[in-house]
Each structure stands twice: as structure tokens, then as C-alpha cells.
Design a protein around this motif. Structure first.
Motif, PDB file in Angstrom:
ATOM      1  N   ALA A 122       0.883  -0.997  -0.255  1.00 27.35           N
ATOM      2  CA  ALA A 122      -0.051  -0.177  -0.003  1.00 27.35           C
ATOM      3  C   ALA A 122       0.679   1.267   0.162  1.00 27.35           C
ATOM      4  O   ALA A 122       0.307   2.283  -0.517  1.00 27.35           O
ATOM      5  N   ALA A 123       2.266   1.177   0.239  1.00 29.77           N
ATOM      6  CA  ALA A 123       2.994   2.451   0.496  1.00 29.77           C
ATOM      7  C   ALA A 123       3.682   2.604  -0.963  1.00 29.77           C
ATOM      8  O   ALA A 123       4.150   3.703  -1.048  1.00 29.77           O
ATOM      9  N   CYS A 124       3.489   1.754  -1.724  1.00 33.41           N
ATOM     10  CA  CYS A 124       4.211   1.986  -2.925  1.00 33.41           C
ATOM     11  C   CYS A 124       3.215   2.833  -4.014  1.00 33.41           C
ATOM     12  O   CYS A 124       2.245   2.794  -3.905  1.00 33.41           O
ATOM     13  N   ASP A 125       4.255   3.441  -4.828  1.00 28.57           N
ATOM     14  CA  ASP A 125       3.276   4.184  -5.977  1.00 28.57           C
ATOM     15  C   ASP A 125       2.644   3.299  -6.912  1.00 28.57           C
ATOM     16  O   ASP A 125       1.595   3.589  -7.288  1.00 28.57           O
ATOM     17  N   LEU A 126       3.102   2.211  -7.214  1.00 31.76           N
ATOM     18  CA  LEU A 126       2.596   1.265  -8.140  1.00 31.76           C
ATOM     19  C   LEU A 126       2.848  -0.175  -7.713  1.00 31.76           C
ATOM     20  O   LEU A 126       3.793  -0.315  -7.026  1.00 31.76           O
ATOM     21  N   VAL A 127       1.775  -1.039  -7.928  1.00 32.44           N
ATOM     22  CA  VAL A 127       1.913  -2.522  -7.583  1.00 32.44           C
ATOM     23  C   VAL A 127       1.578  -3.207  -8.605  1.00 32.44           C
ATOM     24  O   VAL A 127       0.274  -3.203  -9.346  1.00 32.44           O
ATOM     25  N   LEU A 128       2.707  -4.162  -9.043  1.00 32.94           N
ATOM     26  CA  LEU A 128       2.494  -5.281 -10.246  1.00 32.94           C
ATOM     27  C   LEU A 128       2.621  -6.486  -9.534  1.00 32.94           C
ATOM     28  O   LEU A 128       3.199  -6.705  -8.599  1.00 32.94           O
ATOM     29  N   ALA A 129       1.629  -7.403  -9.916  1.00 34.00           N
ATOM     30  CA  ALA A 129       1.421  -8.609  -9.220  1.00 34.00           C
ATOM     31  C   ALA A 129       1.257  -9.912 -10.181  1.00 34.00           C
ATOM     32  O   ALA A 129       0.918  -9.638 -11.308  1.00 34.00           O
ATOM     33  N   ASP A 130       2.010 -11.100  -9.653  1.00 39.01           N
ATOM     34  CA  ASP A 130       1.679 -12.176 -10.386  1.00 39.01           C
ATOM     35  C   ASP A 130       0.248 -12.488 -10.026  1.00 39.01           C
ATOM     36  O   ASP A 130      -0.426 -12.307  -9.146  1.00 39.01           O
ATOM     37  N   SER A 131      -0.516 -13.234 -11.080  1.00 37.11           N
ATOM     38  CA  SER A 131      -1.579 -13.520 -11.316  1.00 37.11           C
ATOM     39  C   SER A 131      -2.211 -14.457  -9.989  1.00 37.11           C
ATOM     40  O   SER A 131      -3.334 -14.635  -9.620  1.00 37.11           O
ATOM     41  N   LYS A 132      -1.131 -15.055  -9.220  1.00 33.58           N
ATOM     42  CA  LYS A 132      -1.449 -16.123  -8.105  1.00 33.58           C
ATOM     43  C   LYS A 132      -1.129 -15.515  -6.902  1.00 33.58           C
ATOM     44  O   LYS A 132      -1.205 -16.107  -5.834  1.00 33.58           O
ATOM     45  N   ALA A 133      -0.742 -14.148  -6.995  1.00 33.15           N
ATOM     46  CA  ALA A 133      -0.654 -13.347  -5.536  1.00 33.15           C
ATOM     47  C   ALA A 133      -1.818 -13.401  -4.743  1.00 33.15           C
ATOM     48  O   ALA A 133      -3.106 -13.299  -5.265  1.00 33.15           O
ATOM     49  N   GLU A 134      -1.601 -13.100  -3.365  1.00 26.92           N
ATOM     50  CA  GLU A 134      -2.688 -13.315  -2.465  1.00 26.92           C
ATOM     51  C   GLU A 134      -2.293 -11.718  -1.430  1.00 26.92           C
ATOM     52  O   GLU A 134      -1.028 -11.862  -1.215  1.00 26.92           O
ATOM     53  N   PHE A 135      -3.267 -11.301  -1.123  1.00 24.10           N
ATOM     54  CA  PHE A 135      -3.159 -10.229  -0.122  1.00 24.10           C
ATOM     55  C   PHE A 135      -4.257 -10.347   1.052  1.00 24.10           C
ATOM     56  O   PHE A 135      -5.382 -10.799   0.731  1.00 24.10           O
ATOM     57  N   SER A 136      -3.483 -10.297   2.272  1.00 26.72           N
ATOM     58  CA  SER A 136      -4.603 -10.540   3.561  1.00 26.72           C
ATOM     59  C   SER A 136      -4.009  -9.798   4.791  1.00 26.72           C
ATOM     60  O   SER A 136      -2.960  -9.545   4.914  1.00 26.72           O
TER      61      SER A 136
END
Length: 260
Positions: A122-136
């Protein structure tokens, strides 16, 4: 790491740092501890930011291939008396520097981003992710709360989405995180996605980025204003003996608080 580096620093115990021209790659590297956060990692990250503050145009924050960052090191928390821990302020200040510093910060997320890992995202300007990434955000399951994460998360995805994510405690996928605005883009090949974004971002000048971020910071003073309340709330939940008992039980037995 994102690209072959022209220089790599080996002076850190919890990070891998490499630079290429005006890029700085900072990899969280505690594979033996699921890439969890401890005082040493936070201090080394602070030092890494200082070292590339005046030269780097773009900072790329990465983790492992299966775990970006799993949040606080509960093992260290259970074994270290609270009076000799550094407290939440250094981590909050680190995220604040990622958000406001004179560089573009890009989180490249593969695998799990949990609790404090979401704070880095959340602190970063841009967030790029793998399609299998998860956030909790599982903190409430232990009687805790993501007190320091929330100001950054609310700023990025809004109050209600951050509120729901905190209450539900369950992981959300890259697709859902993209719909919520936590992730800016995701792909099966996130490395190629990162390289595409870097081609565009590197057209920007260091001076232009610094001036823009300085102006942007003046428009949004929410993170500075939220800091005292965030630190106080964090202190309350992490000094509660009942919460610490739940953490110790989980560390020693692997049982969650709701399990008999």
C-alpha cells in the motif's frame, strides 16, 4: 530480481540489493522465516533507502517467488521482551518514506502478501502482481489490528474496502485486489509486466519525479496526521497479555486462536 544488475550489495543480512543505472532493486530476503519483518530488516531497509535516495529514480520492492512478505515475525515477537523491541514507529516511517520519497516505488508481488506485507504494498506508488498473488490482513484473528497498515491502505483503496478487508481477514486474489485498486496491473508473467512498466517509467527524469512527489505530498497530509493514532493503537494491542498469549500459542503449537 527484475533485471541483471550492474552492482549487488552483499552487506545486508535480510535484503538483497542490486542497482542498474537509475534502478534500485530491494528484495526482502528472509526465506528461513517466510520473509517476515523483524527489527534488523526494517533497519537495513532504512539504510538501503538512504543509500539510493539521491541516485535512484525507481525502486523495485520484491520478495520471494512464493512469499512477498508474511508480516511481523511472530516467533521473534514471542521470544523477545516487548521493552527491548523497537516498536512500530520505524516501520511506519519506512512506509512513509516509500510513499513520499523522491523516487517511484514499485511493489512487485509474487505469492503471499500478509499483514505488514500489505503495508509495503500500500505504501508503494505502483503495485504489479503475479496472477497467483494473494493479499490478506489476518490481525483481528489474534485480537490485533493492522493499525499502521490502515492509513496507507485507506489512502490507496478507500475506507470501506480497507475496513472490509480487515474484518473478513481472508486473502483476496490479484484479480480482486486489482478491482479494489490495491494492484495496478497483474499478469501470469509478472516479470515481463514489470519490465514493460520500467521501460515507460525510465523516461521520467529524477528531477521531475522529485518535484512531483514533493507537490503530491503537500496535497495529501493524511499519513503524517494519522501516525500518532496508528502508533498508539498498535501499542495497545501488542501490549495486551491476552493477545500475546494467543501469539505464543500459535508460535509454539501452530494452532489459531479459534481452535480448541
Amino acid at each position: 530480481m527484475g533485471e541483471k544488475s550492474s552492482n549487488q550489495s552483499t552487506g545486508y543480512q535480510t535484503l538483497n540489493i542490486s542497482t542498474k543505472d537509475d534502478l534500485c532493486f530491494i528484495q526482502l530476503y528472509r526465506p528461513e522465516a517466510k520473509n517476515t519483518l523483524n527489527d534488523l530488516l526494517i533497519e537495513e531497509f532504512r539504510q538501503a533507502l538512504l543509500s539510493c535516495h539521491s541516485t535512484a529514480k525507481i525502486l523495485i520492492i520484491e520478495g520471494l517467488s512464493d512469499i512477498f512478505c508474511f508480516g511481523a515475525d511472530l516467533q521473534a515477537l514471542a521470544n523477545t521482551p516487548s521493552e527491548i523491541q523497537s516498536g512500530p514507529e520505524p516501520l511506519y516511517d519506512l512506509w512513509y518514506q516509500l510513499t513520499t520519497g523522491p523516487f517511484v516505488t514499485v511493489a512487485h508481488v509474487r505469492g503471499k502478501a500478509n499483514a505488514g506485507g500489505v503495508g509495503f504494498v500500500a505504501a508503494c506508488d505502483l503495485v504489479l502482481a503475479d496472477s497467483k498473488a494473494e493479499f490478506s490482513l489476518p490481525e483481528l484473528l489474534f485480537g490485533l489490528m493492522p493499525a499502521c497498515v490502515l492509513p496507507f491502505l485507506i489512502r490507496r483503496i478507500g475506507y470501506q474496502k480497507a475496513h472490509a478487508m480487515t474484518l473478513m481477514t481472508k486473502p483476496i486474489s490479484s484479480e480482486e485486489a486489482y478491482r479494489w485498486g490495491l494492484v495496478d496491473a497483474y499478469a501470469e508473467d509478472s516479470q515481463a509486466l514489470l519490465n514493460q512498466h520500467l521501460l515507460r517509467l525510465r523516461r521520467l527524469s529524477k528531477t521531475a519525479i522529485g518535484r512531483y512527489k514533493n507537490y503530491l505530498n503537500k496535497l495529501d497530509v493524511s499519513l503524517a496526521a494519522a501516525k500518532p493514532n496508528a502508533l498508539a493503537a498498535n501499542q495497545v494491542v501488542f501490549s495486551d497479555p491476552n493477545n500475546l498469549s494467543k501469539i505464543n500459542r500459535y508460535v509454539n503449537t501452530g494452532q489459531f486462536p479459534w481452535e480448541a
